[in-house]
Each structure stands twice: as structure tokens, then as C-alpha cells.
Scaffold this active site. Structure first.
Site, PDB file in Angstrom:
ATOM      1  N   ASP A  20      49.414  39.132   4.644  1.00 32.12           N
ATOM      2  CA  ASP A  20      49.975  37.795   4.469  1.00 32.12           C
ATOM      3  C   ASP A  20      49.177  36.825   5.330  1.00 32.12           C
ATOM      4  O   ASP A  20      48.432  37.234   6.220  1.00 32.12           O
ATOM      5  CB  ASP A  20      51.452  37.769   4.876  1.00 32.12           C
ATOM      6  CG  ASP A  20      52.095  36.405   4.623  1.00 32.12           C
ATOM      7  OD1 ASP A  20      52.142  35.988   3.449  1.00 32.12           O
ATOM      8  OD2 ASP A  20      52.529  35.749   5.582  1.00 32.12           O
ATOM      9  N   SER A  21      49.374  35.544   5.081  1.00 29.07           N
ATOM     10  CA  SER A  21      48.715  34.529   5.895  1.00 29.07           C
ATOM     11  C   SER A  21      49.290  34.495   7.309  1.00 29.07           C
ATOM     12  O   SER A  21      48.678  33.935   8.214  1.00 29.07           O
ATOM     13  CB  SER A  21      48.875  33.150   5.250  1.00 29.07           C
ATOM     14  OG  SER A  21      50.244  32.823   5.125  1.00 29.07           O
ATOM     15  N   GLU A  43      56.205  29.196  10.768  1.00 32.26           N
ATOM     16  CA  GLU A  43      55.270  29.986  11.569  1.00 32.26           C
ATOM     17  C   GLU A  43      55.316  29.548  13.041  1.00 32.26           C
ATOM     18  O   GLU A  43      55.266  30.379  13.947  1.00 32.26           O
ATOM     19  CB  GLU A  43      53.856  29.826  11.015  1.00 32.26           C
ATOM     20  CG  GLU A  43      52.869  30.831  11.524  1.00 32.26           C
ATOM     21  CD  GLU A  43      53.024  32.221  10.923  1.00 32.26           C
ATOM     22  OE1 GLU A  43      52.617  33.188  11.585  1.00 32.26           O
ATOM     23  OE2 GLU A  43      53.553  32.331   9.800  1.00 32.26           O
ATOM     24  N   CYS A  64      57.347  31.350  -1.684  1.00 26.71           N
ATOM     25  CA  CYS A  64      56.516  31.529  -0.488  1.00 26.71           C
ATOM     26  C   CYS A  64      57.287  32.504   0.371  1.00 26.71           C
ATOM     27  O   CYS A  64      58.485  32.308   0.610  1.00 26.71           O
ATOM     28  CB  CYS A  64      56.303  30.204   0.245  1.00 26.71           C
ATOM     29  SG  CYS A  64      55.504  30.397   1.873  1.00 26.71           S
ATOM     30  N   HIS A  75      57.417  32.984   3.372  1.00 21.35           N
ATOM     31  CA  HIS A  75      57.965  32.436   4.616  1.00 21.35           C
ATOM     32  C   HIS A  75      59.383  31.896   4.405  1.00 21.35           C
ATOM     33  O   HIS A  75      60.193  31.894   5.341  1.00 21.35           O
ATOM     34  CB  HIS A  75      57.084  31.297   5.146  1.00 21.35           C
ATOM     35  CG  HIS A  75      55.857  31.747   5.867  1.00 21.35           C
ATOM     36  ND1 HIS A  75      54.750  32.249   5.207  1.00 21.35           N
ATOM     37  CD2 HIS A  75      55.556  31.778   7.198  1.00 21.35           C
ATOM     38  CE1 HIS A  75      53.820  32.551   6.104  1.00 21.35           C
ATOM     39  NE2 HIS A  75      54.284  32.282   7.314  1.00 21.35           N
ATOM     40  N   CYS A  78      51.957  37.428  -0.258  1.00 23.19           N
ATOM     41  CA  CYS A  78      51.744  35.989  -0.079  1.00 23.19           C
ATOM     42  C   CYS A  78      51.528  35.410  -1.469  1.00 23.19           C
ATOM     43  O   CYS A  78      50.622  35.850  -2.188  1.00 23.19           O
ATOM     44  CB  CYS A  78      50.532  35.748   0.814  1.00 23.19           C
ATOM     45  SG  CYS A  78      49.981  34.030   0.909  1.00 23.19           S
TER      46      CYS A  78
END
Length: 262
Positions: A11-12, A152, A183, A185, A74
Site C-alpha cells: 500500500d502507499s 496517514e 481508498c 485508508h 491500494c
């Protein structure tokens, strides 16, 4: 490749931990290697070429560490790089886009909204895939530039987080019966989003992990050991903040996180 090898998750940054949580729940005996590219987050504002290069470096690291398959956890990287990675690697690689699309198609909805990164919104991938099978479903896509980096950094530390979320949610159609969190996140703030949306909230992590299970089974790669699997965490940026947030979301203590240069 042998059954005892690990599953790789990329993932990012922190978002893929929401997929990892589902993975641990469904396949607790599998060993997992997680890589969060926290140095280069967010991916949502990058070009397709940049994302492909970043994702390929992570995949090469995971393959060197003997992963038997890889999950691109992601949405942005799945759109930008999944086909490219599958063409250039000799192990199974799955993304997360189709999981969300399948849930929408099976839900019987007349109208849905999608929250995602600007890159994902611009690609139109979800809408294209949904309309390929059912053109009657109305799809409203909302690109959210700030949500991923805010989560994040630490959602609770952002003073104007509610105002920013209100602004994005104001673009969600009032007629939408469901809201797809496109997403990985966004499940971290699912409760906050739920306070601003009366319909069903779709988190595609579980469906993505079921695809992982099917892929391993079809390739005869399911780990047959009985004991609980291990999870190794690697990040390309700062360790402590990732560790703290991952432990909170997973409800685990003392996870080991290592920094790597890719």
C-alpha cells in the site's frame, strides 16, 4: 513457489492495514509481509508512470522475500499498476477495485456514490466496470485530495477535519443508497463518515481477501500449517507513527515495524 511462502501486501502507507485485518481474520495461518510506502504517500496525486515505478519496487522486494502472491491493497495503485505488475511478474497478483465493483453489482442498488483519491476519480475505473455489467446504476464519484494524507498523519490531530469531511460529503448524492469507500485508508474513519451518510457504507476489504483465498486455492498455494501465521511490517518512511496507528486499528500491541529503502 511453495505453500509455506508468505502473502505480500502493498500500500502507499497505512491504508492496506484495513485489508490486512481481513486477511488475518480469514486466513490466520498464513504468513504475511506488509509494505507501506510511507515515504512517497499519497499516491493519489502522482502520475501513472510514477505509481508503476513505486509499486514495482515494492513487488520486487516482496518477491525477493519469497512471497507466493501479492495483494495490491491500494485502489490508486490497483488502477495505475495492477495490469503492469501482472504482466511483469510470475506470481499471482490481485488488486482491490473489482472487489468493490462486485459488491455494488450484487447489492441491487439504483444509485451509489464512491469516495476515492483524485487519481481514482479521474480514471473513472469503478464507473466503467460497474456500467460494463449494469448501465442502469447511477454512479456518483467524489475525489478527496486531503483525506488520505490526513489519516496517514493522524486523523485526530487535524483540527479542521470535520469541516473538510463535511465538504467532501456535501458532494455525495442524497439519493445514494450506498457509499463505496474506494481508498483503503477510509475505513479508518468509517464511523465519522457514517455519521454523515444514512445509507450503507461499503468496505471492500473482505471481498478482496476472499479473492485472495480463491486465488491461492486455485493455484494450490494455501498454507496447510495449523499454527498462527506471522506478520512482518516494513515502511519506507517514519516507523513510530505507522506502528502506533497500525496497532490501534488492529487492536494489537508490540508489532514489529522495520524501515527499508527502496
Amino acid at each position: 513457489m511453495v505453500k509455506s511462502c508468505s502473502i505480500g501486501v502493498l500500500d502507499s502507507g497505512l491504508g492496506g492495514v484495513s485489508v490486512l485485518k481481513s486477511l488475518i481474520k480469514l486466513m490466520p495461518n498464513e504468513d504475511i509481509i506488509y509494505v507501506g510506502d510511507t515515504k512517497n504517500i499519497p499516491y493519489g496525486g502522482r502520475t501513472k508512470e510514477e505509481i508503476r515505478k513505486l509499486a514495482l519496487r515494492i513487488v520486487e522486494f516482496l518477491i525477493l522475500n519469497k512471497c507466493k502472491m501479492i495483494v495490491v491493497a491500494c485502489n490508486t495503485a490497483s488502477i495505475a499498476a495492477l495490469d503492469y505488475l501482472q504482466e511483469n511478474c510470475n506470481i499471482p497478483i490481485v488488486g482491490i477495485i473489482d472487489a468493490g465493483v462486485e459488491i455494488v453489482l450484487e447489492g441491487g442498488y439504483k444509485e451509489v456514490s464512491i469516495l476515492c483519491t483524485p487519481f481514482t476519480a479521474k480514471s473513472g475505473d469503478h464507473k466503467k466496470k460497474i456500467h460494463k455489467k449494469d448501465k442502469k446504476i447511477k454512479v456518483n464519484v467524489v475525489g478527496c485530495e486531503l483525506l488520505c494524507p490526513m489519516i496517514e498523519k493522524g486523523w485526530e490531530t487535524i483540527k479542521n477535519r470535520d469541516d473538510i469531511l463535511d465538504e467532501y460529503m456535501s458532494h455525495v448524492s442524497k439519493d445514494s443508497e450506498a457509499l463505496l469507500l474506494a481508498c483503503t485508508h477510509y475505513p479508518f474513519i468509517k464511523d465519522e463518515i457514517g455519521k454523515k451518510f444514512s445509507g450503507e457504507i461499503i468496505v471492500p476489504s473482505d471481498e478482496c481477501v476472499r479473492e485472495v483465498y480463491r486465488t491461492l486455492r486455485e493455484n494450490n498455494l494455501l498454507n496447510e500449517k495449523k499454527k498462527k501465521g506471522t506478520v512482518e511490517f516494513y515502511v519506507t518512511g517514519e516507523v513510530d507513527s505507522f506502528k502506533e496507528k497500525a496497532e490501534k486499528f488492529l487492536k494489537q500491541k508490540n508489532i514489529n515495524v522495520y524501515k527499508i529503502d527502496l
